[in-house]
Scaffold this motif. Sequence first.
Motif, PDB file in Angstrom:
ATOM      1  N   LEU A   1       0.838  -1.205   0.000  1.00  0.00           N
ATOM      2  CA  LEU A   1       0.000   0.000   0.000  1.00  0.00           C
ATOM      3  C   LEU A   1       0.868   1.248   0.000  1.00  0.00           C
ATOM      4  O   LEU A   1       0.554   2.246  -0.643  1.00  0.00           O
ATOM      5  CB  LEU A   1      -0.909  -0.014   1.231  1.00  0.00           C
ATOM      6  CG  LEU A   1      -1.756  -1.271   1.390  1.00  0.00           C
ATOM      7  CD1 LEU A   1      -2.544  -1.251   2.685  1.00  0.00           C
ATOM      8  CD2 LEU A   1      -2.702  -1.413   0.210  1.00  0.00           C
ATOM      9  N   LEU A   2       1.970   1.145   0.699  1.00  0.00           N
ATOM     10  CA  LEU A   2       2.898   2.270   0.826  1.00  0.00           C
ATOM     11  C   LEU A   2       3.553   2.597  -0.514  1.00  0.00           C
ATOM     12  O   LEU A   2       3.814   3.761  -0.831  1.00  0.00           O
ATOM     13  CB  LEU A   2       3.974   1.895   1.854  1.00  0.00           C
ATOM     14  CG  LEU A   2       4.490   2.990   2.764  1.00  0.00           C
ATOM     15  CD1 LEU A   2       3.322   3.704   3.444  1.00  0.00           C
ATOM     16  CD2 LEU A   2       5.409   2.392   3.818  1.00  0.00           C
ATOM     17  N   SER A   3       3.795   1.572  -1.292  1.00  0.00           N
ATOM     18  CA  SER A   3       4.540   1.774  -2.533  1.00  0.00           C
ATOM     19  C   SER A   3       3.785   2.698  -3.487  1.00  0.00           C
ATOM     20  O   SER A   3       4.396   3.402  -4.284  1.00  0.00           O
ATOM     21  CB  SER A   3       4.854   0.444  -3.207  1.00  0.00           C
ATOM     22  OG  SER A   3       3.720  -0.040  -3.869  1.00  0.00           O
ATOM     23  N   LYS A   4       2.484   2.699  -3.390  1.00  0.00           N
ATOM     24  CA  LYS A   4       1.692   3.623  -4.222  1.00  0.00           C
ATOM     25  C   LYS A   4       1.965   5.071  -3.840  1.00  0.00           C
ATOM     26  O   LYS A   4       2.140   5.929  -4.688  1.00  0.00           O
ATOM     27  CB  LYS A   4       0.199   3.337  -4.039  1.00  0.00           C
ATOM     28  CG  LYS A   4      -0.248   2.080  -4.753  1.00  0.00           C
ATOM     29  CD  LYS A   4      -1.695   2.203  -5.205  1.00  0.00           C
ATOM     30  CE  LYS A   4      -2.124   0.970  -5.977  1.00  0.00           C
ATOM     31  NZ  LYS A   4      -2.472  -0.176  -5.137  1.00  0.00           N
ATOM     32  N   HIS A   5       1.999   5.300  -2.540  1.00  0.00           N
ATOM     33  CA  HIS A   5       2.212   6.662  -2.047  1.00  0.00           C
ATOM     34  C   HIS A   5       3.631   7.145  -2.307  1.00  0.00           C
ATOM     35  O   HIS A   5       3.864   8.294  -2.650  1.00  0.00           O
ATOM     36  CB  HIS A   5       1.953   6.733  -0.539  1.00  0.00           C
ATOM     37  CG  HIS A   5       0.505   6.644  -0.195  1.00  0.00           C
ATOM     38  ND1 HIS A   5      -0.119   5.448   0.030  1.00  0.00           N
ATOM     39  CD2 HIS A   5      -0.433   7.607  -0.058  1.00  0.00           C
ATOM     40  CE1 HIS A   5      -1.399   5.687   0.306  1.00  0.00           C
ATOM     41  NE2 HIS A   5      -1.611   6.985   0.251  1.00  0.00           N
ATOM     42  N   LEU A   6       4.587   6.251  -2.103  1.00  0.00           N
ATOM     43  CA  LEU A   6       5.990   6.675  -2.112  1.00  0.00           C
ATOM     44  C   LEU A   6       6.691   6.380  -3.438  1.00  0.00           C
ATOM     45  O   LEU A   6       7.820   6.772  -3.634  1.00  0.00           O
ATOM     46  CB  LEU A   6       6.746   5.985  -0.972  1.00  0.00           C
ATOM     47  CG  LEU A   6       6.164   6.253   0.428  1.00  0.00           C
ATOM     48  CD1 LEU A   6       6.905   5.436   1.474  1.00  0.00           C
ATOM     49  CD2 LEU A   6       6.236   7.733   0.771  1.00  0.00           C
TER      50      LEU A   6
ATOM     51  N   PRO B   1       7.679  -2.324  -3.326  1.00  0.00           N
ATOM     52  CA  PRO B   1       7.386  -2.856  -1.986  1.00  0.00           C
ATOM     53  C   PRO B   1       8.587  -3.554  -1.349  1.00  0.00           C
ATOM     54  O   PRO B   1       8.813  -3.405  -0.147  1.00  0.00           O
ATOM     55  CB  PRO B   1       6.273  -3.863  -2.238  1.00  0.00           C
ATOM     56  CG  PRO B   1       5.666  -3.468  -3.529  1.00  0.00           C
ATOM     57  CD  PRO B   1       6.721  -2.807  -4.330  1.00  0.00           C
ATOM     58  N   SER B   2       9.336  -4.291  -2.164  1.00  0.00           N
ATOM     59  CA  SER B   2      10.447  -5.054  -1.578  1.00  0.00           C
ATOM     60  C   SER B   2      11.497  -4.129  -0.976  1.00  0.00           C
ATOM     61  O   SER B   2      12.078  -4.422   0.067  1.00  0.00           O
ATOM     62  CB  SER B   2      11.063  -5.963  -2.635  1.00  0.00           C
ATOM     63  OG  SER B   2      11.395  -5.206  -3.770  1.00  0.00           O
TER      64      SER B   2
END
Length: 551
Positions: free
Chosen positions: A44-49, A53-54
């Motif tokens: 979920l964070l990878s969308k924002h940042l 993800p890894s």
Amino acid sequence: MKGLIKEKLETLLREKYSLEGLNYTIEEPKDRHLGDLATNVCFLLSKHLKKPPSVLAEEMAKELSNEDFQAEPLRGFINFRFSEGRIKEGFRELLNLASNYYFEDIGKGKRLQVEFVSANPTGPLHLGHGRGAVVGDALYRLLKAFGYDVVREYYINDAGYQVYLFGLSILYRVYELFGKEDQELKEKFEEEGYKGNYIKELAKDVKAFFGEEVLGWDREQAIEKLGEYGVKRMLEDIKETLAFMGVEFDLWVSEKSLHQRGLVENVIKLLEEKGYTYTQEGALWFKSSNFGDDKDRVLVRSDGTPTYFAGDIAYHYYKYERGFDGVINLWGADHWGYLPRLKGALKALGIPEDWLKVEFVQMVKLFSGGKEIRMSKRTGEFITLRELLEEVGVDAVRFIFLTKRSDTPLDFDIDLVKQNTAENPVFYVQYAHARVRGVFREVRQRFGIDPDKESLTEYTEHMKDQQGLELMKKLLFFKDTLRDAVLSLSPHLIVYDLLEIAKLFHNYYNHHRVMVEDKSLMMGRLSLLKGVEIGLKVGLNLIGVNAPERM
RNA sequence: GUGCCCGUAGCUCAGUUGGAUAGAGCGUGGGUCUCCGGAACCCAAGGUCGGGGGUUCAAGUCCCCCCGGGCACGCCA
């Protein structure tokens, strides 16, 4: 235990990434080898940042690990593994607080009302009612344990046409016993009457009690009298059956009494004043289609009598006036179409949308000899709840009714449960509890000791077995399950954890002897068993199943 | 006909705010016992998650269509 990780994760998200309120999960990974708990937050964070993800998992895991747990990144997930120290610390807390370890004050004294069963008093309870009784009772126990102030209520539908038909059916059978013919009555009975055998039983009692006097009564008067008599008798029968299965109610509310006290009239007047009613073809209608129902519904029939719907609105309005913060109704699934009109009426009366929650209990299909046994009040033969309870036992029935979500249909193979009573999962869990108690009995007999919680807590440290640690973890995680069960009103979740705890215990027990030379180790293992006992007992109590000392 | 629910191993069912290689019990096959309760334990076989399409980094899970099953559509309750 989840809370521990969540707290740490939230802090990191806030401080490092200035993010809050992200809708991620923390749950047990499918493969237990990966860790105790896992989170998908990096996806979920990878969308924002705008980072893979890894990569995020790598950098977050480094900062998350502490003395309580290890965080390891793997393909974008972060897996957590609790340290032995943390598990044992949690476990000592469990031993100290006993059952209170599992309960927290979520409800904060909020006043709730649970209405369930509410079967019509025109026949004995059948399996569907039994399921409602079990689920409702478990829900009550669960909510109560978590700090809600809960009232259990049974709404008695002792008014209306059905009671008339019930009285008529009894009268028909009474006439039959006396050999009296009444063509009109016969036609009506064959068309709409209740055909079950229990009506014949009631008729016999009527004959014995009133004798020839009945024949002297005017027909309509007799129907009314016998309807009342029948309702009284059925209600006694219903109460007895519920008591037999350990289900109690705080309040029995009679529909008839609502009419007599003028509450139905009042609420109809209220709706009229608000302008949500109109008259058509001599009947008074509620504009439920203005409130999400597909059509308008009758409140007062053209003959002047109020409908069941009107009574039910009054009942719920009356509940609201009594000051409940929320109301949970358990309904049979065949009432699905009824919800919009009741919701609509409550909305019209200005009651908040989420005040009423309705949980649907799907029907139970009974199988015997590979064939379904139909249960119908109108057409006759059916197996009553009482018969089933006597046949397979209260504990087994309660347990089985909770092995499935209540809002999906349940198939109950009576032959299977009867034949394989010993194979029934409820015995598996109860056996685990009895076994633990047996060990403590044996310890007392052999060594003359009955370890208290202080000494058990002290020796928790000496339980070094890997399987034992897994069991400890499971017992701690059980707390999270109970929390989920309360919040989602899903008592069936308890059953699955009970089975797992029992399984882990039986496994442990078969591989580790408790009474060994090394007394510290013995005490350590006893401390583990005490935790098992507490966990199983809490779970079994919540679903209303006995936790036996021996079997 | 319209609306809603369901379809996961031979059977009964978990898995439902979308997460990793789909799980449990029963049943089936094999194994474990000098021992605190064998109503136990271990291992194994067993799956097109009803079918098809779509959305997504990711679908048993969300969307659409179809098939199959259930329930509801009363001035009954």
